[in-house]
Motif scaffolding. Structure first.
Motif, mmCIF file in Angstrom:
data_model
loop_
_atom_site.group_PDB
_atom_site.id
_atom_site.type_symbol
_atom_site.label_atom_id
_atom_site.label_comp_id
_atom_site.label_asym_id
_atom_site.label_seq_id
_atom_site.Cartn_x
_atom_site.Cartn_y
_atom_site.Cartn_z
ATOM 1 N N CYS A 40 0.754 -1.221 0.007
ATOM 2 C CA CYS A 40 0.048 0.140 0.058
ATOM 3 C C CYS A 40 1.011 1.390 -0.056
ATOM 4 O O CYS A 40 1.868 1.185 0.730
ATOM 5 C CB CYS A 40 -0.832 -0.022 1.225
ATOM 6 S SG CYS A 40 -2.005 1.264 1.371
ATOM 7 N N THR A 41 0.699 2.109 -0.882
ATOM 8 C CA THR A 41 1.501 3.407 -1.204
ATOM 9 C C THR A 41 0.569 4.532 -0.804
ATOM 10 O O THR A 41 -0.548 4.452 -1.204
ATOM 11 C CB THR A 41 2.125 3.555 -2.446
ATOM 12 O OG1 THR A 41 1.327 3.561 -3.567
ATOM 13 C CG2 THR A 41 3.286 2.307 -2.270
ATOM 14 N N PHE A 42 0.940 5.757 -0.513
ATOM 15 C CA PHE A 42 0.475 6.969 -0.598
ATOM 16 C C PHE A 42 1.028 8.078 -1.160
ATOM 17 O O PHE A 42 2.206 8.320 -0.984
ATOM 18 C CB PHE A 42 -0.238 7.317 0.886
ATOM 19 C CG PHE A 42 0.929 7.591 1.789
ATOM 20 C CD1 PHE A 42 1.456 8.831 1.986
ATOM 21 C CD2 PHE A 42 1.515 6.320 2.508
ATOM 22 C CE1 PHE A 42 2.388 9.013 2.953
ATOM 23 C CE2 PHE A 42 2.233 6.462 3.194
ATOM 24 C CZ PHE A 42 3.033 8.132 3.637
ATOM 25 N N GLN A 43 0.408 9.281 -1.420
ATOM 26 C CA GLN A 43 1.063 10.668 -1.952
ATOM 27 C C GLN A 43 0.347 11.366 -1.160
ATOM 28 O O GLN A 43 -0.845 11.667 -1.252
ATOM 29 C CB GLN A 43 0.748 10.704 -3.543
ATOM 30 C CG GLN A 43 1.501 9.763 -4.235
ATOM 31 C CD GLN A 43 1.018 10.003 -5.949
ATOM 32 O OE1 GLN A 43 0.361 10.864 -6.360
ATOM 33 N NE2 GLN A 43 1.563 8.952 -6.748
ATOM 34 N N SER A 44 1.100 12.315 -0.629
ATOM 35 C CA SER A 44 0.589 13.529 0.239
ATOM 36 C C SER A 44 0.653 14.723 -0.394
ATOM 37 O O SER A 44 1.748 15.007 -1.277
ATOM 38 C CB SER A 44 1.077 13.074 1.716
ATOM 39 O OG SER A 44 0.727 14.486 2.360
ATOM 40 N N ALA A 45 0.017 15.615 0.113
ATOM 41 C CA ALA A 45 -0.039 17.166 -0.463
ATOM 42 C C ALA A 45 1.125 17.850 0.265
ATOM 43 O O ALA A 45 1.564 19.045 -0.122
ATOM 44 C CB ALA A 45 -1.405 17.786 -0.411
ATOM 45 N N LEU A 46 1.487 17.151 1.548
ATOM 46 C CA LEU A 46 2.421 17.981 2.410
ATOM 47 C C LEU A 46 3.796 17.304 2.033
ATOM 48 O O LEU A 46 4.065 16.317 1.461
ATOM 49 C CB LEU A 46 2.026 17.388 3.805
ATOM 50 C CG LEU A 46 0.590 17.773 4.050
ATOM 51 C CD1 LEU A 46 0.413 17.088 5.690
ATOM 52 C CD2 LEU A 46 0.534 19.320 4.271
ATOM 53 N N PRO A 47 4.876 18.358 1.972
ATOM 54 C CA PRO A 47 6.104 17.942 1.685
ATOM 55 C C PRO A 47 6.622 17.132 2.625
ATOM 56 O O PRO A 47 7.545 16.136 2.230
ATOM 57 C CB PRO A 47 6.793 19.395 1.634
ATOM 58 C CG PRO A 47 6.223 20.312 2.467
ATOM 59 C CD PRO A 47 4.569 19.923 2.253
ATOM 60 N N VAL A 48 6.341 17.148 3.819
ATOM 61 C CA VAL A 48 6.740 16.295 4.919
ATOM 62 C C VAL A 48 5.592 15.761 5.858
ATOM 63 O O VAL A 48 4.881 16.412 6.121
ATOM 64 C CB VAL A 48 7.925 16.821 5.981
ATOM 65 C CG1 VAL A 48 8.276 15.763 6.970
ATOM 66 C CG2 VAL A 48 8.976 17.429 4.998
ATOM 67 N N VAL A 49 5.493 14.362 5.980
ATOM 68 C CA VAL A 49 4.474 13.812 6.792
ATOM 69 C C VAL A 49 5.027 13.947 8.131
ATOM 70 O O VAL A 49 5.978 13.053 8.667
ATOM 71 C CB VAL A 49 4.199 12.522 6.383
ATOM 72 C CG1 VAL A 49 2.828 12.119 7.200
ATOM 73 C CG2 VAL A 49 3.183 12.477 4.896
ATOM 74 N N THR A 50 4.351 14.728 9.074
ATOM 75 C CA THR A 50 4.820 14.782 10.428
ATOM 76 C C THR A 50 3.867 13.848 11.290
ATOM 77 O O THR A 50 4.549 13.154 12.169
ATOM 78 C CB THR A 50 4.623 15.941 10.929
ATOM 79 O OG1 THR A 50 3.306 16.500 10.760
ATOM 80 C CG2 THR A 50 5.591 17.071 10.115
ATOM 81 N N THR A 51 2.670 13.631 11.081
ATOM 82 C CA THR A 51 1.914 12.952 12.024
ATOM 83 C C THR A 51 0.677 12.111 10.934
ATOM 84 O O THR A 51 0.078 12.774 10.313
ATOM 85 C CB THR A 51 0.896 13.855 13.017
ATOM 86 O OG1 THR A 51 1.759 14.630 13.572
ATOM 87 C CG2 THR A 51 -0.023 12.925 13.792
ATOM 88 N N ALA A 52 0.683 10.695 11.195
ATOM 89 C CA ALA A 52 -0.323 9.944 10.462
ATOM 90 C C ALA A 52 -0.552 8.642 11.157
ATOM 91 O O ALA A 52 0.234 8.272 12.175
ATOM 92 C CB ALA A 52 0.369 9.694 9.050
ATOM 93 N N THR A 53 -1.724 8.269 10.624
ATOM 94 C CA THR A 53 -2.325 6.827 11.108
ATOM 95 C C THR A 53 -2.416 5.987 9.987
ATOM 96 O O THR A 53 -3.022 6.304 9.001
ATOM 97 C CB THR A 53 -3.314 6.742 12.152
ATOM 98 O OG1 THR A 53 -4.479 7.415 11.541
ATOM 99 C CG2 THR A 53 -2.912 7.558 13.421
ATOM 100 N N VAL A 54 -2.003 4.664 9.880
ATOM 101 C CA VAL A 54 -2.395 3.687 8.915
ATOM 102 C C VAL A 54 -3.238 2.697 9.504
ATOM 103 O O VAL A 54 -2.851 2.016 10.588
ATOM 104 C CB VAL A 54 -0.927 3.120 8.375
ATOM 105 C CG1 VAL A 54 -1.337 2.275 7.336
ATOM 106 C CG2 VAL A 54 -0.441 4.198 7.596
#
Length: 319
Positions: A40-54
């Motif tokens: 599973c992959t993802f693309q974020s609008a943020l340059p750096v992902v600081t906080t996330a849950t999978v």
């Protein structure tokens, strides 16, 4: 026109900078007992992902969602459902936009729809989840063949074939062979439905060998049975024969019993001694020169002649 261009540009920019989660394949096959890593992959609008849950979940046929595991970034902490303890592991790398999962010891309970959901702080627009099908492969077990109905002329019968297990669900096919073991076409009006072969208006020509094959993408298994069609009169003849055999047996038993009774009655007759009456004794004395008036027999004469044994006669009343 300038306004339209700006709208299109804004839409492209919006979708380019919104999150997008993707599972590459629509389904994954895995043999029962094996391990699998579902990517599973993802693309974020943020340059750096600081906080996330999978969140990885299994979705049942009725739409109920059951948690497999929850991964927290950047804590690198994981919550795992009880049924997946020691089986499910987060196999991603959030710094590289990878949120894969590894599941070991695959069982039939894992069969179904699997969802990957990525929640990134301050990036909630777009496609935040994707799904795939996990197909647990189990070879068909040896099917069981059976017959329903009376195999008599003119009747309809059904041949049943069923494997106790198999994933994906096995498909079933029937083949027919003559008594000479030669393959032949199935009889007219025959229908097949999920392992059930329906034979209509059977006759002697229907008799033969029938083979059922249960198969899925792993392998196949077979069962076979012999079908003998007979006239309805055979049932009547069999019943009449059994009745005649039973009656004959009763007659023989009666004759034996009668003979035994007669023999026992003849053996009960015994013989007993009978003393001669007075007239016979008088006659014997006359023949020896004695008179009926001799009151006292000669003692010496009696000693010289042994007493006569009385004749035998059948046991009964003594007159």
């Amino acid at each position: 026109m300038a306004v339209g261009f700006l709208l299109v540009f804004s839409a492209v920019l919006y979708f380019s900078w919104s999150i997008k989660v993707d599972i590459p394949a629509a389904s994954y096959d895995v043999a029962r007992g094996d391990n699998i890593t579902i990517p599973c992959t993802f693309q974020s609008a943020l340059p750096v992902v600081t906080t996330a849950t999978v969140e990885w979940s299994r979705i049942s046929k009725d739409g109920t969602k059951a948690l497999i595991l929850m991964y927290y970034w950047p804590d690198k902490d994981t919550d795992i459902a009880d049924e997946y303890q020691n089986r499910a592991v987060f196999a991603g790398d959030m710094s590289r936009s990878i949120a894969s999962v590894n599941i070991s010891g695959i069982s039939m309970a894992d069969n179904g729809t699997i969802e990957c959901n990525v929640n990134i702080k301050k990036d909630v627009s777009g496609k935040i989840q994707d799904i795939t099908s996990l197909v647990v492969l189990v070879a068909p077990s040896t099917p069981v063949c059976s017959l329903e109905g009376k195999p008599e002329y003119g009747q309809d019968i059904r041949l049943l074939c069923k494997s106790a297990e198999g994933s994906p669900e096995p498909t079933y096919t029937w083949q027919s062979y003559s008594a000479e073991n030669k393959m032949r076409n199935l009889p007219p009006k025959t229908t097949q439905d999920t392992g059930t072969l329906t034979l209509v208006n059977v006759s002697m020509d229907t008799s033969g060998f029938f083979v059922c094959t249960s198969a899925n993408k792993i392998r196949s298994a077979m069962c076979n049975m012999t079908v003998a069609i007979y006239p309805p009169s055979m049932n009547i003849a069999f019943t009449a024969g059994m009745i005649a055999l039973a009656v004959g047996g009763l007659i023989i038993i009666g004759i034996i019993a009668y003979c035994c009774c007669c023999r026992d009655k003849g053996q009960d007759e015994e013989y007993e001694m009978e003393y001669p009456d007075e007239n016979v004794e008088e006659k014997l004395r006359t023949e020896h020169g004695e008179t009926a008036h001799d009151d006292q027999p000669d003692e010496e004469h009696e000693r010289s002649h042994p007493p006569m044994l009385p004749p035998n006669k059948p046991k009964g009343t003594v007159y």
